[in-house]
Design an enzyme around this catalytic site. Structure first.
Site, mmCIF file in Angstrom:
data_model
loop_
_atom_site.group_PDB
_atom_site.id
_atom_site.type_symbol
_atom_site.label_atom_id
_atom_site.label_comp_id
_atom_site.label_asym_id
_atom_site.label_seq_id
_atom_site.Cartn_x
_atom_site.Cartn_y
_atom_site.Cartn_z
ATOM 1 C CG HIS A 84 -1.854 -1.166 1.261
ATOM 2 N ND1 HIS A 84 -3.216 -1.035 1.139
ATOM 3 C CD2 HIS A 84 -1.624 -2.502 1.413
ATOM 4 C CE1 HIS A 84 -3.794 -2.223 1.213
ATOM 5 N NE2 HIS A 84 -2.843 -3.134 1.392
ATOM 6 C CG ASP A 99 -5.111 1.843 1.642
ATOM 7 O OD1 ASP A 99 -6.070 1.176 2.077
ATOM 8 O OD2 ASP A 99 -4.175 1.351 0.996
#
Length: 469
Positions: free
Chosen positions: A22, A128
């Site tokens: 991520h 995210d």
């Protein structure tokens, strides 16, 4: 397109989830935005910002100066060690770390949101989805416009949506028939991770969604996702991938990695690259079988052998099991293969002219990097979205072969199966066709970045957020 001075543009705050895949994709995207003159702020714990910068590939070190990093200090992380004997392959040892980091980021990021938004007429927040609390914090500030950045492909989001809403697929080709499709979560991650995801990944108000994917790969899925009115609800969707560079530039001074020096000496398209990502610990019994399979295949290879990340990667240590197990193996395959311990420059390896195939856990970043470089894949899914990524690669795009089927995930794969998969791609007639398709797909993806659909989607996003100024 003409871009105004950086100081006159709307600022962007990027908040990644503190896990390598991520961090990596959102830092790449931040650098992509900053390369267009946009003022980008990147906020995470000081530990994870350091990790993201340290492992960055494909950009010059100078490019990092175009981003404002907010290194948020947090207390020392609790101890975290991967468990190779776990009943599930997901790195559950990191879940307490993630909870700890998110807890300590809440107040500083809230303060940062208020500070940045007060100094500009508008602020763009890109986060995210596992950091949904950031969107909650931003909801009370009218000048903030929010976008979530998906680190998984569109087809996985669709599969999760359809499972959670009991919908049925409207297009037969989506099913990847005849292979069975695993459940997006319940078959692929342990219960404590599902609980974590439900706690931190929830629907929040946003203006749009960004995907690290390309229409050359997922146009059918992006189109289908756009039709899900109850999910999209007016949100803009932008397929801006690949966000990692296509032209790799060494971002560190000093000598190149030894594996690249070794690759330079190999014939074109002759090497299998083997790596299972930053969240995987392979059991000793399986390492033994992979070693035998590589040796018996008689194909050149680079094999990255490492445990899953700990909470703080600066405390990585070479596992003792690797030292003893591979010592004799390395002697036997000297000249034919190379074992790399620790971190390897994956983008550089995949971009190298001697690399022909990639045996991978099928994390989405790895899939995107391989497809972008036109490299065929040998798929070995381990957890999360990886089983579906493997089906996309092997059954839908047909640019790879399955090494270990998901249904046999609890078994130790024998060396014969490893050998068979490698030969299928590297030697057999079928492999020539797979590698041809992979090369063709790579050309389509690169064309999308070099003025095609991905470039247009990125500019559409930049134009869209510019309207909020």
């Amino acid at each position: 397109m003409e871009f105004p001075n950086r100081d006159s543009k709307i600022p962007i705050l990027v908040v990644p989830f503190p896990a390598q895949g991520h961090l990596n994709s959102l830092l790449h995207f931040s650098l992509l935005l900053s390369s267009h003159g946009l003022p980008v702020h990147f906020a995470s714990s000081s530990i994870h910002n350091h990790q993201a910068r340290h492992r960055l590939q494909g950009w010059t070190s100078a490019s990092l100066h175009n981003i404002t990093f907010h290194d948020i200090p947090i207390p020392s992380l609790p101890p975290s060690t991967p468990n190779p004997n776990s009943t599930h392959s997901f790195p559950s040892h990191l879940v307490p770390i993630w909870e700890f980091v998110i807890h300590h980021l809440r107040s500083p990021i809230s303060s940062l949101l208020h500070s940045l938004s007060s100094s500009s007429s508008s602020l763009i927040l890109i986060h995210d989805p596992l950091m949904s609390f950031v969107s909650d914090e931003a909801a009370s500030i009218p000048s903030i416009h929010t976008f979530n950045f998906q680190c998984v492909p569109a087809n996985f989001v669709l599969s999760y949506l359809y499972e959670s809403t009991s919908k049925t697929w409207s297009d037969n080709h989506i099913l990847f028939s005849p292979s069975p499709s695993p459940s997006p979560l319940h078959d692929t991650v342990p219960e404590e991770v599902i609980t974590f995801c439900k706690k931190h990944y929830y629907e929040t108000p946003c203006d749009g969604m960004l995907f690290n994917t390309s229409l050359a790969i997922e146009e059918a899925f992006i189109d289908l996702l756009a039709k899900q009115d109850d999910f999209v609800a007016g949100k803009k969707i932008f397929a801006v991938g690949p966000v990692s560079p296509l032209t790799v530039t060494d971002n560190k001074s000093g000598p190149r990695h030894s594996c690249l020096e070794w690759l330079d000496k190999q014939p074109p398209k002759s090497v299998v690259y083997v790596a299972f990502g930053s969240s995987t610990t392979i059991p000793v019994e399986q390492i033994e079988q992979i070693a035998l399979g590589l040796e018996k295949s008689k194909q050149r290879f680079i094999w990255v052998v490492r445990d899953a990340d700990r909470g703080d990667v600066s405390q990585e240590a070479e596992p003792e099991k690797v030292k003893s197990l591979l010592l004799d193996f390395e002697k036997r395959v000297e000249g034919m293969g190379m074992v790399v311990r620790g971190w390897a420059p994956q983008l550089d390896v995949l971009a190298h002219g001697s690399t022909a195939a990639f045996m991978s856990h099928c994390g989405w970043n790895s899939c995107m990097e391989a497809m972008s470089m036109g490299v065929a894949m040998l798929t070995w899914p381990i957890h999360s979205e990886q089983p579906r990524n493997a089906l996309l690669i092997t059954k839908y795009l047909k640019v790879g072969v399955m090494v270990r089927e998901w249904e046999k995930r609890d078994e130790v794969l024998t060396w014969e199966k490893v050998d068979e998969a490698i030969r299928k791609v590297m030697v057999d007639e079928e492999g020539l066709e797979i590698r041809r398709r992979a090369k063709e797909l790579g050309e389509k993806i690169r064309a999308g970045i070099e003025g095609g659909s991905s470039y247009e989607q990125l500019l559409a996003f930049i134009n869209y957020i510019s309207e909020f100024k």
